[in-house]
Design a protein around this motif. Structure first.
Motif, mmCIF file in Angstrom:
data_model
loop_
_atom_site.group_PDB
_atom_site.id
_atom_site.type_symbol
_atom_site.label_atom_id
_atom_site.label_comp_id
_atom_site.label_asym_id
_atom_site.label_seq_id
_atom_site.Cartn_x
_atom_site.Cartn_y
_atom_site.Cartn_z
ATOM 1 N N LEU A 14 0.757 -1.112 -0.118
ATOM 2 C CA LEU A 14 -0.061 0.009 -0.032
ATOM 3 C C LEU A 14 0.994 1.438 -0.066
ATOM 4 O O LEU A 14 0.549 2.113 -0.756
ATOM 5 N N LEU A 34 -6.493 5.535 2.793
ATOM 6 C CA LEU A 34 -6.258 3.827 2.673
ATOM 7 C C LEU A 34 -7.469 3.642 3.576
ATOM 8 O O LEU A 34 -7.748 3.842 4.636
ATOM 9 N N ARG A 38 -6.709 -1.183 0.820
ATOM 10 C CA ARG A 38 -6.773 -0.844 -0.403
ATOM 11 C C ARG A 38 -6.359 0.819 -0.282
ATOM 12 O O ARG A 38 -6.733 1.536 0.650
ATOM 13 N N VAL A 39 -5.754 1.279 -1.276
ATOM 14 C CA VAL A 39 -5.503 2.837 -1.610
ATOM 15 C C VAL A 39 -6.534 3.185 -2.385
ATOM 16 O O VAL A 39 -6.985 2.651 -3.492
#
Length: 128
Positions: A14, A34, A38-39
């Motif tokens: 990430l 974030l 996930r980003v």
């Protein structure tokens, strides 16, 4: 670029995505958040090169995430002077959201450092 506690704070994959976003956005600041897994890249709607703002639908999605299955945990943005710190502008724009803050220092040459801060802007970790 791991300062020793990196993966315990932010998984390396990430962090690499955030770094890529910062390099791609340069010379403008990048921004996003974030979740645990996930980003989420956002568009910086601030026209200056020394500030960031998430707006419109992306800001709404960010705010709504707190009531969803993948709440935002870390708000991130870059500083194009290569330094990772919380500026007065950052404090003013924090918006009181229950998130940590990741600041990535970037220059034309690449990422120089990154630092993670808690909701009160106390530094939790640093990568350099």
């Amino acid at each position: 670029m791991d300062g020793g506690r990196g993966d315990a704070l932010i998984p390396a994959a990430l962090l690499a995505e955030v770094y890529a976003h910062a390099r791609e956005a340069f010379p403008a600041e990048c921004c996003g958040y974030l979740t645990g897994a996930r980003v989420v890249r956002c568009t910086n709607v601030d026209a200056s090169a020394t500030s960031f703002a998430i707006g419109g639908r992306e800001l709404l999605d960010f705010a709504r995430s707190f009531d969803g299955p993948e709440p935002a945990r870390i708000l991130y943005h870059s500083h194009t002077n290569g330094r990772a710190y919380i500026s007065a502008t950052d404090r003013a724009q924090a918006g009181g959201y229950p998130v940590r803050h990741l600041v990535v220092g970037v220059t034309a040459e690449g990422i120089t450092e990154a630092a993670l801060f808690d909701e009160g802007f106390v530094e939790l970790g640093r990568w350099c």
